[in-house]
Design an enzyme around this catalytic site. Structure first.
Site, PDB file in Angstrom:
ATOM      1  N   HIS A 100       0.835  -1.202   0.000  1.00 25.91           N
ATOM      2  CA  HIS A 100       0.000   0.000   0.000  1.00 25.91           C
ATOM      3  C   HIS A 100       0.878   1.264   0.000  1.00 25.91           C
ATOM      4  O   HIS A 100       0.722   2.137  -0.857  1.00 25.91           O
ATOM      5  CB  HIS A 100      -0.907  -0.033   1.237  1.00 25.91           C
ATOM      6  CG  HIS A 100      -1.837   1.132   1.356  1.00 25.91           C
ATOM      7  ND1 HIS A 100      -3.169   1.047   1.051  1.00 25.91           N
ATOM      8  CD2 HIS A 100      -1.634   2.417   1.753  1.00 25.91           C
ATOM      9  CE1 HIS A 100      -3.747   2.222   1.247  1.00 25.91           C
ATOM     10  NE2 HIS A 100      -2.829   3.073   1.676  1.00 25.91           N
ATOM     11  N   GLU A 101       1.797   1.330   0.937  1.00 25.27           N
ATOM     12  CA  GLU A 101       2.632   2.532   1.037  1.00 25.27           C
ATOM     13  C   GLU A 101       3.536   2.664  -0.182  1.00 25.27           C
ATOM     14  O   GLU A 101       3.812   3.774  -0.635  1.00 25.27           O
ATOM     15  CB  GLU A 101       3.447   2.529   2.338  1.00 25.27           C
ATOM     16  CG  GLU A 101       2.610   2.469   3.621  1.00 25.27           C
ATOM     17  CD  GLU A 101       1.486   3.501   3.679  1.00 25.27           C
ATOM     18  OE1 GLU A 101       1.599   4.552   3.033  1.00 25.27           O
ATOM     19  OE2 GLU A 101       0.467   3.233   4.354  1.00 25.27           O
TER      20      GLU A 101
HETATM   21 ZN    ZN Z   1      -3.155   5.146   1.840  1.00 24.83          ZN
END
Ligand code: ZN
Length: 711
Positions: free
Chosen positions: A490-491
């Site tokens: 995600h990051e």
């Molecule tokens: Zn996010």
């Protein structure tokens, strides 16, 4: 150290290369930031004096003001999150109001606003690039939404409204906090704790003990310190999430669950902490604010800076997703009811039974524990697999720096990102491990340096990727849970949008200027790869035997992802629609209460109706004391975008390497490269060839079957 030395050898006053994190000390902060502010204020005075309604005379010069803050102020905020200390906090808090004051002066400058308005009307306008036109337009809109275009009387009223809203927001949050603190009960009978997981027993016992200590300290009574134990109790249960959720899922005593549930849905709804009057006042003031700004209602104000075009578009999304998930949610409830009945429980199913029986069902069907998975996900293996995926998708190479880049902690690594021609295009710091002593929880991506033009040079973008995963212990490497792997992906998705930007104007480069409801597109897009068999297996290798993740566990991960997905989706839709209706159609002075509205909408969006006494809006902090007012729908909106983007890869065939690369490059050159330089609907269209639709999200959630013809 003398004040003058602090200015001479101050790492926060560097203006090129990478910030020197290792040399930064708390005592550098105040002198450096004050120096930067003095310089910036002097420059701003000159800019305002010499202002010309041209790009070069306005925004180009403002960019110059921003640049030193990349080195002098951003690292302070960053260290605040990852290397916090009392000294750092004091220094940060000392200069924070001065920095805020300065940025308010820039953003609310009438001189700059008027010059930008003239620029829009000037002959230069049509010569500006689309990117620059958008930067100017968005900046003007932002300033106008902050009240800059209002006449004197209106602005005075506007500022008073803003001020009252800000106080109400704090008061709302304080009421929720106080109400949460005020409620508890103690479990003393060990039979009521049968089936509790160890973590719940420990936390509840600890909570009881901590409360005794506080009470004793307050009364100053000399009482022998009582200590609860996880095995013998007593156990204190409160409305705090880490206690509430496992208790509702595991406590076999039904009446205790009911007690806790009722307390939760009536929190902050009576007595001195009653949020009901605050809600009405907040909604009334937001409506007034909208009218002052020339909008029919507050929802339109919120949407003015978002990707979603209108309230109707959001309602349309809600009804599409609702229709697709209703039947599944009915099934979820039937499953739970039959499990409960088959266990000999003949009571009718109530709201406080649902989490408990849902958890039994989950254990029955899909249970796996983090501990089963972790050995297959050693950090280095996950990272290699992630970098290979990025190389395959976007033709970039990532290599760890070995030239001693200055970092804030020995665990932090620095990586450089190269294009296909082996030219460096970006870099990122990765701070992977949990460090409870001085690092904030959660995970995030932040800009360290943004892509920007500096004379004839281009400053390359540098990102911070910060996670809080399990650190190595002794000889054992960092073994990641599946959730930690998803978080890293995600990051990295946010990071890619920051790093692979090709926009040269800082205000629209990377994630800058991307609408709030579109900003989670790249991040959630990357998470999708964690459910692609070949990609996921390539991340795994048992840290002792090197074996990949067994297929059986992969299947369980995928099945568990969609457990009760219809129910969960409906719940989000009810929050989203209630939020939207409260800020558009709802009349705070009308006869229907906010709770009536919520209950009315719940008949369409909740299989189990809300209790008549449900007052859960009184603790809905996202919209009354957070930044989500008329924006809660964004969660689902962004998920539709990310799932639909991923489906372009599925359409091409996930196992077809050449096709995947082709789509990957298109994703890189549109969504990742263009950032905030175009409206997100336009960018999405450039990538997908059409407007987004929810079909992929519903298919990934198992709510509609894949279309066999297109498979
Ligand atoms: Zn996010």
């Amino acid at each position: 150290m003398a004040a003058v030395d602090l200015l001479v050898n101050n790492p926060l006053l560097l203006k090129s290369s990478l910030p020197d994190f290792a040399s930064m000390r708390a005592e550098h902060i105040v002198p450096a930031v004050r120096q930067l502010l003095a310089e910036a204020t002097a420059k701003l005075d000159v800019i305002e004096n010499e202002i010309r309604p041209t790009w070069a005379g306005t925004l180009a010069r403002l960019e110059e003001i921003d640049h030193p803050f990349d080195y002098g102020w951003k690292p302070v905020g960053h260290l605040f999150g990852v290397m916090n200390s009392a000294d750092l906090r004091t220094a940060h808090d000392t200069v924070l109001p001065e920095v805020v004051q300065f940025s308010l002066r820039v953003n609310q400058s009438q001189t700059i606003y008027q010059a930008l308005k003239q620029l829009q009307e000037s002959s230069e306008w049509t010569l500006l690039t689309e990117t620059r036109q958008r930067i100017v337009n968005e900046r003007i809109k932002g300033a106008e939404l902050a009240g800059i275009g209002l006449c004197e009387t209106q602005r005075t009223r506007f500022n008073a409204v803003e001020q009252e809203l800000s106080l109400l927001s704090t008061e709302f949050a304080n009421h929720v906090l106080d109400a949460t603190k005020a409620f508890h009960f103690d479990v003393t009978d060990v039979t009521d704790t049968l089936g509790w997981p160890r973590t719940l027993r420990t936390l509840a016992a600890h909570t009881w003990t901590a409360a005794q200590t506080v009470n004793n300290a307050i009364t100053e009574a000399v009482v022998e310190l009582s200590v609860a134990t996880p095995e013998r109790g007593p156990w204190r249960i409160t409305l705090e999430m880490p206690l509430y959720q496992p208790f509702m899922e595991h406590c076999r005593n039904r009446s205790l669950r009911e007690k806790l549930y009722r307390a939760s849905v009536t929190r902050a709804s009576h007595g001195t902490v009653d949020n009901d009057p605050l809600i009405i006042r907040i909604l009334t003031l937001r409506q007034e604010k909208a009218r002052l700004l020339g909008y029919p209602n507050y929802a339109d104000v919120s949407l003015a800076m978002k990707m979603a075009p209108s309230v109707a578009a959001v309602c349309n999304m809600v009804s599409q997703l609702r229709d697709a998930s209703w039947a599944a949610a009915v099934c979820d409830l039937d499953d739970i009811r039959s499990l409960k009945d088959s266990c000999g429980d003949a009571t009718p199913l109530e709201a406080w039974d649902v989490p408990y029986w849902a958890e039994r069902l989950r254990e029955d069907r899909y249970a796996y524990t983090d501990e089963e998975l972790r050995p297959y996900f050693p950090f280095s293996k996950v990272l290699d697999g992630l970098f290979e995926l990025l190389e395959r998708l976007f033709s970039i190479t990532i290599r760890q720096a070995t030239d001693g880049v200055s970092v804030w902690h020995p665990d932090v690594r620095f990586y450089r990102v190269y294009d296909a021609g082996n030219k460096q295009i970006a870099g990122f710091y990765l701070d992977p491990y949990s460090r409870p002593d001085n690092k904030r929880g959660g995970a995030w991506m932040d800009s360290c340096l943004g892509r920007r033009r500096l004379g004839s040079e281009m400053q390359l973008p540098v990102a911070h990727l910060v996670c809080n995963q399990t650190p190595p212990m002794g000889e054992t490497p960092s073994l990641m849970s599946f959730r930690e792997v998803e978080t890293l992906f995600h990051e990295m998705g946010h990071g890619l949008q920051h790093m692979l930007t090709t926009v040269d104007d800082a205000d629209a480069a990377g994630i800058n200027g991307v609408e709030w409801d579109a900003v989670e597109l790249p991040s959630q897009f990357m998470e999708n790869w964690c459910y692609h068999r070949a990609t996921l297996l390539n991340l795994t290798g048992h840290y002792q035997t090197g074996e990949p993740l067994p297929e059986k566990l992969f299947d369980k991960i995928c099945a568990a992802k969609n457990f009760r997905v219809g129910t969960i989706l409906l719940r989000q839709l009810l929050f989203g629609l209630t939020d939207m209706m409260l800020h558009s159609e709802f009349d705070p002075q009308g006869s229907e209460s906010v709770h009536d509205l919520n209950r009315r909408l719940s008949t369409q969006l909740a299989v189990l109706p809300l209790l008549p006494e449900d007052r859960s809006l009184c603790s809905f902090q996202h919209i009354f004391s957070g930044g989500y007012a008329a924006g809660y729908y964004s969660y689902k909106w962004a998920e539709i975008l990310s799932a639909d983007a991923f489906s372009a890869f599925e359409d091409a065939g996930l196992e077809d390497a050449a096709a995947i690369q082709q789509i990957g490059i298109r994703f890189r050159d549109t969504v990742l490269a263009l950032g905030g330089s175009r409206h997100p609907m336009l960018v999405f269209g450039m990538f997908r060839g059409r407007e987004p639709n929810p079909e992929a999200l519903l298919r990934h959630s198992g709510l509609i079957q894949p279309d066999v013809n297109s498979a």
